[in-house]
Scaffold this motif. Structure first.
Motif, PDB file in Angstrom:
ATOM      1  N   GLN A  12       0.931  -1.181  -0.022  1.00 23.94           N
ATOM      2  CA  GLN A  12      -0.123   0.148   0.135  1.00 23.94           C
ATOM      3  C   GLN A  12       0.896   1.234   0.097  1.00 23.94           C
ATOM      4  OE1 GLN A  12      -3.193  -0.181   2.963  1.00 23.94           O
ATOM      5  NE2 GLN A  12      -2.401  -2.277   3.232  1.00 23.94           N
ATOM      6  N   LEU A  13       0.177   2.274  -0.709  1.00 21.76           N
ATOM      7  CA  LEU A  13       1.239   3.468  -0.640  1.00 21.76           C
ATOM      8  C   LEU A  13       0.327   4.748  -1.395  1.00 21.76           C
ATOM      9  CD1 LEU A  13       3.331   3.962  -3.784  1.00 21.76           C
ATOM     10  CD2 LEU A  13       2.420   1.545  -3.340  1.00 21.76           C
ATOM     11  N   LEU A  14       0.937   5.619  -1.344  1.00 23.91           N
ATOM     12  CA  LEU A  14       0.197   7.016  -1.993  1.00 23.91           C
ATOM     13  C   LEU A  14       1.397   7.322  -2.788  1.00 23.91           C
ATOM     14  CD1 LEU A  14      -1.266   9.108   1.324  1.00 23.91           C
ATOM     15  CD2 LEU A  14      -2.356   7.422  -0.384  1.00 23.91           C
ATOM     16  N   ILE A  15       0.909   8.052  -4.100  1.00 24.17           N
ATOM     17  CA  ILE A  15       1.437   8.405  -5.151  1.00 24.17           C
ATOM     18  C   ILE A  15       0.946  10.084  -5.282  1.00 24.17           C
ATOM     19  CG2 ILE A  15       2.236   8.703  -7.339  1.00 24.17           C
ATOM     20  CD1 ILE A  15       1.249   5.648  -7.649  1.00 24.17           C
ATOM     21  N   GLU A  16       1.953  11.018  -5.114  1.00 27.96           N
ATOM     22  CA  GLU A  16       1.672  12.440  -5.109  1.00 27.96           C
ATOM     23  C   GLU A  16       2.377  12.803  -6.380  1.00 27.96           C
ATOM     24  OE1 GLU A  16       1.329  16.368  -2.377  1.00 27.96           O
ATOM     25  OE2 GLU A  16       2.029  14.391  -1.558  1.00 27.96           O
ATOM     26  N   GLY A  17       1.589  13.397  -7.172  1.00 25.29           N
ATOM     27  CA  GLY A  17       2.157  13.892  -8.615  1.00 25.29           C
ATOM     28  C   GLY A  17       1.254  14.877  -9.406  1.00 25.29           C
ATOM     29  N   THR A  18       1.555  14.853 -10.692  1.00 26.41           N
ATOM     30  CA  THR A  18       0.807  15.858 -11.589  1.00 26.41           C
ATOM     31  C   THR A  18       0.327  14.766 -12.593  1.00 26.41           C
ATOM     32  OG1 THR A  18       2.821  16.788 -12.480  1.00 26.41           O
ATOM     33  CG2 THR A  18       1.746  17.969 -10.907  1.00 26.41           C
ATOM     34  N   GLY A  19      -0.769  15.116 -13.021  1.00 23.89           N
ATOM     35  CA  GLY A  19      -1.146  14.614 -14.257  1.00 23.89           C
ATOM     36  C   GLY A  19      -1.412  12.812 -14.187  1.00 23.89           C
ATOM     37  N   LEU A  20      -1.625  12.412 -12.505  1.00 22.83           N
ATOM     38  CA  LEU A  20      -1.714  10.920 -12.538  1.00 22.83           C
ATOM     39  C   LEU A  20      -3.172  10.517 -12.991  1.00 22.83           C
ATOM     40  CD1 LEU A  20      -0.813  11.119  -8.758  1.00 22.83           C
ATOM     41  CD2 LEU A  20       0.644  10.374 -10.732  1.00 22.83           C
ATOM     42  N   ASP A  21      -3.140   9.328 -13.678  1.00 19.61           N
ATOM     43  CA  ASP A  21      -4.284   8.775 -14.329  1.00 19.61           C
ATOM     44  C   ASP A  21      -4.675   7.644 -13.672  1.00 19.61           C
ATOM     45  OD1 ASP A  21      -6.195   7.575 -15.942  1.00 19.61           O
ATOM     46  OD2 ASP A  21      -5.630   8.470 -17.745  1.00 19.61           O
ATOM     47  N   GLU A  22      -5.571   7.370 -12.706  1.00 14.64           N
ATOM     48  CA  GLU A  22      -5.848   6.077 -12.108  1.00 14.64           C
ATOM     49  C   GLU A  22      -6.116   5.093 -13.156  1.00 14.64           C
ATOM     50  OE1 GLU A  22     -10.557   6.075 -10.696  1.00 14.64           O
ATOM     51  OE2 GLU A  22      -9.258   7.536  -9.573  1.00 14.64           O
ATOM     52  N   ASP A  23      -6.972   5.308 -14.116  1.00 14.81           N
ATOM     53  CA  ASP A  23      -7.306   4.169 -15.004  1.00 14.81           C
ATOM     54  C   ASP A  23      -5.872   3.624 -15.806  1.00 14.81           C
ATOM     55  OD1 ASP A  23     -10.112   4.239 -14.530  1.00 14.81           O
ATOM     56  OD2 ASP A  23     -10.217   5.761 -15.932  1.00 14.81           O
ATOM     57  N   ALA A  24      -5.061   4.564 -16.097  1.00 17.60           N
ATOM     58  CA  ALA A  24      -3.913   4.006 -16.671  1.00 17.60           C
ATOM     59  C   ALA A  24      -3.003   3.447 -15.820  1.00 17.60           C
ATOM     60  CB  ALA A  24      -2.959   5.369 -17.154  1.00 17.60           C
ATOM     61  N   VAL A  25      -2.997   3.789 -14.549  1.00 19.68           N
ATOM     62  CA  VAL A  25      -2.041   3.041 -13.492  1.00 19.68           C
ATOM     63  C   VAL A  25      -2.662   1.665 -13.308  1.00 19.68           C
ATOM     64  CG1 VAL A  25      -1.592   2.847 -11.094  1.00 19.68           C
ATOM     65  CG2 VAL A  25      -1.219   5.240 -12.464  1.00 19.68           C
ATOM     66  N   TYR A  26      -3.867   1.702 -13.230  1.00 20.76           N
ATOM     67  CA  TYR A  26      -4.780   0.256 -13.006  1.00 20.76           C
ATOM     68  C   TYR A  26      -4.170  -0.750 -14.063  1.00 20.76           C
ATOM     69  CZ  TYR A  26      -8.467  -3.149 -12.140  1.00 20.76           C
ATOM     70  OH  TYR A  26      -9.143  -4.114 -11.734  1.00 20.76           O
ATOM     71  N   ASP A  27      -4.454  -0.059 -15.417  1.00 18.77           N
ATOM     72  CA  ASP A  27      -4.167  -1.093 -16.558  1.00 18.77           C
ATOM     73  C   ASP A  27      -2.585  -1.361 -16.568  1.00 18.77           C
ATOM     74  OD1 ASP A  27      -6.754  -0.760 -17.194  1.00 18.77           O
ATOM     75  OD2 ASP A  27      -6.318   0.972 -18.718  1.00 18.77           O
ATOM     76  N   TYR A  28      -1.718  -0.524 -16.261  1.00 19.41           N
ATOM     77  CA  TYR A  28      -0.388  -0.757 -16.248  1.00 19.41           C
ATOM     78  C   TYR A  28      -0.090  -2.014 -15.351  1.00 19.41           C
ATOM     79  CZ  TYR A  28       4.744  -0.507 -16.082  1.00 19.41           C
ATOM     80  OH  TYR A  28       6.068  -0.986 -16.251  1.00 19.41           O
ATOM     81  N   PHE A  29      -0.805  -1.996 -13.964  1.00 21.17           N
ATOM     82  CA  PHE A  29      -0.748  -2.928 -12.773  1.00 21.17           C
ATOM     83  C   PHE A  29      -0.934  -4.472 -13.508  1.00 21.17           C
ATOM     84  CE2 PHE A  29       0.345   0.098  -9.858  1.00 21.17           C
ATOM     85  CZ  PHE A  29       0.662  -0.856  -8.762  1.00 21.17           C
ATOM     86  N   ILE A  30      -2.326  -4.386 -14.266  1.00 22.05           N
ATOM     87  CA  ILE A  30      -2.733  -5.608 -14.725  1.00 22.05           C
ATOM     88  C   ILE A  30      -2.042  -6.295 -15.907  1.00 22.05           C
ATOM     89  CG2 ILE A  30      -4.592  -6.290 -16.149  1.00 22.05           C
ATOM     90  CD1 ILE A  30      -5.376  -5.720 -12.971  1.00 22.05           C
ATOM     91  N   ALA A  31      -1.468  -5.159 -16.605  1.00 17.98           N
ATOM     92  CA  ALA A  31      -0.607  -5.776 -17.787  1.00 17.98           C
ATOM     93  C   ALA A  31       0.810  -6.224 -17.466  1.00 17.98           C
ATOM     94  CB  ALA A  31      -0.415  -4.749 -18.981  1.00 17.98           C
ATOM     95  N   ASN A  32       1.519  -5.604 -16.527  1.00 13.14           N
ATOM     96  CA  ASN A  32       2.629  -5.918 -15.922  1.00 13.14           C
ATOM     97  C   ASN A  32       3.162  -6.542 -14.695  1.00 13.14           C
ATOM     98  OD1 ASN A  32       4.296  -4.276 -18.340  1.00 13.14           O
ATOM     99  ND2 ASN A  32       2.560  -2.995 -17.674  1.00 13.14           N
ATOM    100  N   PHE A  33       2.120  -6.754 -13.768  1.00 12.17           N
ATOM    101  CA  PHE A  33       2.455  -7.250 -12.460  1.00 12.17           C
ATOM    102  C   PHE A  33       1.498  -8.470 -12.096  1.00 12.17           C
ATOM    103  CE2 PHE A  33       3.259  -2.726 -11.504  1.00 12.17           C
ATOM    104  CZ  PHE A  33       4.521  -2.734 -11.820  1.00 12.17           C
ATOM    105  N   GLN A  34       1.949  -9.297 -11.494  1.00 11.00           N
ATOM    106  CA  GLN A  34       1.018 -10.680 -10.994  1.00 11.00           C
ATOM    107  C   GLN A  34       0.708 -10.034  -9.705  1.00 11.00           C
ATOM    108  OE1 GLN A  34       3.192 -13.989 -11.541  1.00 11.00           O
ATOM    109  NE2 GLN A  34       3.084 -14.197 -13.493  1.00 11.00           N
ATOM    110  N   GLY A  35      -0.570 -10.281  -9.376  1.00 11.09           N
ATOM    111  CA  GLY A  35      -0.889  -9.926  -8.033  1.00 11.09           C
ATOM    112  C   GLY A  35      -2.726  -9.990  -8.198  1.00 11.09           C
ATOM    113  N   ASP A  36      -3.117  -9.590  -6.988  1.00 10.86           N
ATOM    114  CA  ASP A  36      -4.567  -9.400  -6.923  1.00 10.86           C
ATOM    115  C   ASP A  36      -5.157  -8.316  -5.977  1.00 10.86           C
ATOM    116  OD1 ASP A  36      -4.472 -10.559  -4.236  1.00 10.86           O
ATOM    117  OD2 ASP A  36      -5.318 -12.324  -5.035  1.00 10.86           O
TER     118      ASP A  36
END
Length: 86
Positions: A12-36
């Motif tokens: 668990q963590l927080l990401i602080e930045g600019t132009g963050l896109d929760e859908d893009a981050v979600y999709d990246y996780f699904i495509a690149n990491f194994q987990g649930d």
């Protein structure tokens, strides 16, 4: 002892930045990491990440590439299941 969980680390963590896109981050996780149990929610300046994985360092490395990461928690759920701390 046999592993009782498919994915050992609750990350668990927080990401602080600019132009963050929760859908893009979600999709990246699904495509690149194994987990649930993925949760990636927030807005364009702050995202909360929750993920069960066996490779939390990869998650942290990716998230750090998006902005400043903080409030980082990596818990070993297998140890917890055995009644141990950590």
């Amino acid at each position: 002892m046999d592993t009782i969980l498919d994915y050992r680390y609750d990350t668990q963590l927080l990401i602080e930045g600019t132009g963050l896109d929760e859908d893009a981050v979600y999709d990246y996780f699904i495509a690149n990491f194994q987990g649930d149990s993925l949760l990636a929610v927030g807005d364009d300046t702050l995202l909360k990440i929750h993920y069960h994985t066996n490779e939390p360092w990869k998650v942290l490395e990716y998230c750090a590439s998006l902005g400043e990461i903080h409030d980082i928690v990596v818990e070993d759920m297998e140890r917890q299941a055995r009644g141990l701390k950590g």
